[in-house]
Design an enzyme around this catalytic site. Structure first.
Site, PDB file in Angstrom:
ATOM      1  N   GLN A  11      70.811  12.041  20.027  1.00 15.50           N
ATOM      2  CA  GLN A  11      69.964  11.486  21.093  1.00 15.50           C
ATOM      3  C   GLN A  11      68.645  12.248  21.217  1.00 15.50           C
ATOM      4  OE1 GLN A  11      73.243  12.087  21.419  1.00 15.50           O
ATOM      5  NE2 GLN A  11      74.222  10.750  22.910  1.00 15.50           N
ATOM      6  N   ARG A  59      72.958   4.078  27.353  1.00 15.21           N
ATOM      7  CA  ARG A  59      73.652   5.349  27.576  1.00 15.21           C
ATOM      8  C   ARG A  59      72.779   6.231  28.458  1.00 15.21           C
ATOM      9  NH1 ARG A  59      69.747   8.015  26.310  1.00 15.21           N
ATOM     10  NH2 ARG A  59      71.003   9.851  26.678  1.00 15.21           N
ATOM     11  N   ASN A  68      77.452  18.142  30.996  1.00 11.82           N
ATOM     12  CA  ASN A  68      76.329  17.492  30.304  1.00 11.82           C
ATOM     13  C   ASN A  68      76.691  17.420  28.825  1.00 11.82           C
ATOM     14  OD1 ASN A  68      73.631  16.334  30.519  1.00 11.82           O
ATOM     15  ND2 ASN A  68      72.946  18.066  29.295  1.00 11.82           N
ATOM     16  N   ASP A 105      75.653  14.787  33.609  1.00  7.65           N
ATOM     17  CA  ASP A 105      76.452  13.566  33.705  1.00  7.65           C
ATOM     18  C   ASP A 105      77.349  13.585  34.929  1.00  7.65           C
ATOM     19  OD1 ASP A 105      75.986  11.946  31.032  1.00  7.65           O
ATOM     20  OD2 ASP A 105      75.854  14.089  30.638  1.00  7.65           O
ATOM     21  N   ALA A 125      73.452   8.940  32.023  1.00  4.09           N
ATOM     22  CA  ALA A 125      74.157   8.741  33.289  1.00  4.09           C
ATOM     23  C   ALA A 125      73.538   7.669  34.205  1.00  4.09           C
ATOM     24  CB  ALA A 125      74.243  10.072  34.019  1.00  4.09           C
TER      25      ALA A 125
HETATM   26  O1  MRU Z   1      76.648  10.253  25.832  1.00  4.37           O
HETATM   27  P1  MRU Z   1      75.354   9.938  26.505  1.00  4.37           P
HETATM   28  O2  MRU Z   1      74.204   9.748  25.584  1.00  4.37           O
HETATM   29  O3  MRU Z   1      75.489   8.838  27.538  1.00  4.37           O
HETATM   30  O4  MRU Z   1      75.132  11.294  27.267  1.00  4.37           O
HETATM   31  C1  MRU Z   1      74.498  11.427  28.405  1.00  4.37           C
HETATM   32  C2  MRU Z   1      73.268  12.160  28.167  1.00  4.37           C
HETATM   33  O5  MRU Z   1      72.322  11.572  27.695  1.00  4.37           O
HETATM   34  C3  MRU Z   1      73.156  13.555  28.429  1.00  4.37           C
HETATM   35  O6  MRU Z   1      74.281  14.262  28.632  1.00  4.37           O
HETATM   36  C4  MRU Z   1      72.053  13.781  29.412  1.00  4.37           C
HETATM   37  O7  MRU Z   1      71.588  15.050  29.249  1.00  4.37           O
HETATM   38  C5  MRU Z   1      72.462  13.566  30.827  1.00  4.37           C
HETATM   39  S1  MRU Z   1      72.513  11.921  31.297  1.00  4.37           S
HETATM   40  C6  MRU Z   1      70.967  11.650  31.781  1.00  4.37           C
END
Ligand code: MRU
Length: 331
Positions: A182, A51, A233, A223, A53
């Site tokens: 996370q 997971r 995000n 994201d 982006a």
């Molecule tokens: O749902 P996820 O864990 O894939 O979410 C993405 C993220 O980890 C966050 O939104 C993050 O701050 C940006 S992606 C590097």
């Protein structure tokens, strides 16, 4: 990043197998998941074995390369991978790039370039972002935009790692980031591995620390960034940005330019993923709520550009407006 004295990337391709760090079981166990074909790789994105982006983008690119290597119907494979998660722009960026390959050799080459580009961009983001961090700064971050959310280094955490390596004294407030935690699981694990002093805080504690003058800087990932600078995000980012503005604390987004969706005019056009209600009703399989209660579970929110001080990219720090964004995409 080093785990038990061994260097790891978050995701990589070995022959026609996509290998990735299994994220839902961290920090309890460190294991590598192997996906033997593009369908298994798509499933790993959907179920968030991988997971974040950038990591999703690189994995999607490798999944497409697998489809080329294994002689699958490429258009169908692209559809399957695109339908895993709707918000992260990097996924669409990667699938569309590999789709243009003429043959399997070119597909593998493009997929490897996407992963390499992601880790190079993350490193650069660290160098630009580090200049915004002062000695003794206390930085708040949300979710995990670290090494695990990209191929290497990360975005929001990359400036923090650079500052630490330069000898700056820093402290990080880690939002736990319900529902999937996370922050509490992944960001805290990464910061611990890098010996960065930090404390996990409940999501609703951020305002308290900001108001009391304990936070000097907020850095989060992204994201998807729309053409006008509005940014999607992890859910809860918007309220942190509003709180930062209220308390005169700079709020930065750190993201590679591959997260910018120039075809998306504003945040209103960014699709927001709604995930299973179980993620809210349970924590790691343990039910928290009354049997008959339901939950809502949007995975992301959109922070309007007016709350964002700047966007830290691999090409420098820009203002979140149409002009700067256009210039950085088409120099
Ligand atoms: O749902 P996820 O864990 O894939 O979410 C993405 C993220 O980890 C966050 O939104 C993050 O701050 C940006 S992606 C590097």
């Amino acid at each position: 990043m080093k785990v038990n004295d061994k260097l790891f990337k978050t995701v990589w391709l070995e022959d026609d197998v996509v290998k990735m760090i299994n994220q839902p079981i961290l920090p309890d166990r460190f294991e590598i998941r192997e996906c033997k074909n593009h369908a298994e790789t798509a499933e790993a994105i959907k179920t968030m074995i991988v997971r974040g982006a950038g990591a999703i983008g690189a994995t999607a690119g490798y999944g497409m390369a697998q489809a080329f290597i294994q002689g699958e119907d490429i258009e169908k494979a692209a559809e399957l991978i695109k339908n895993t998660r709707p918000t992260a722009q990097n996924l669409f960026y990667a699938v569309n790039k590999v789709l243009k390959a003429k043959d399997k050799e070119e597909a593998v080459k493009i997929a490897e370039e996407i992963a390499e580009e992601d880790s190079e961009a993350s490193k650069k983001i660290g160098e630009y972002g580090e200049t915004l961090i002062k000695d003794n700064d206390k930085i708040l971050t949300h979710c995990n935009a670290g090494w695990l959310a990209f191929v290497d280094w990360g975005t929001a955490l990359s400036p923090i790692y650079s500052a630490k390596r330069k000898g700056k004294n820093i402290f990080v407030f880690v939002d736990e980031t319900r529902p999937r935690l996370q922050g509490a699981r992944l960001t805290a694990w990464e910061l611990g591995n890098e010996d960065v002093p930090h404390a996990i805080i409940a999501d609703n504690a951020a305002g308290h620390y900001m108001k009391n003058g304990d936070v000097n800087l907020v850095i989060t990932g992204a994201d998807r960034i729309a053409a006008n600078g509005d940014t999607a995000n992890k859910i809860g980012t918007y309220e942190k940005a509003v709180l930062a503005k209220e308390n005169n604390i700079p709020f930065y987004i750190a993201a590679p330019t591959s997260t910018i969706d120039i075809s998306c005019p504003s945040g209103e056009n960014i699709p927001i993923e709604e995930r299973d209600e179980k993620e809210v009703l349970e924590v790691r399989g343990v039910k928290l709520s009354p049997e008959k209660s339901h939950a809502k579970n949007p995975a992301f929110d959109v922070t309007p550009a007016r709350y964002i001080t700047g966007i830290i990219t691999e090409k420098g720090v820009i203002k979140p407006n149409k002009e700067d964004i256009k210039k950085i995409i088409n120099p």
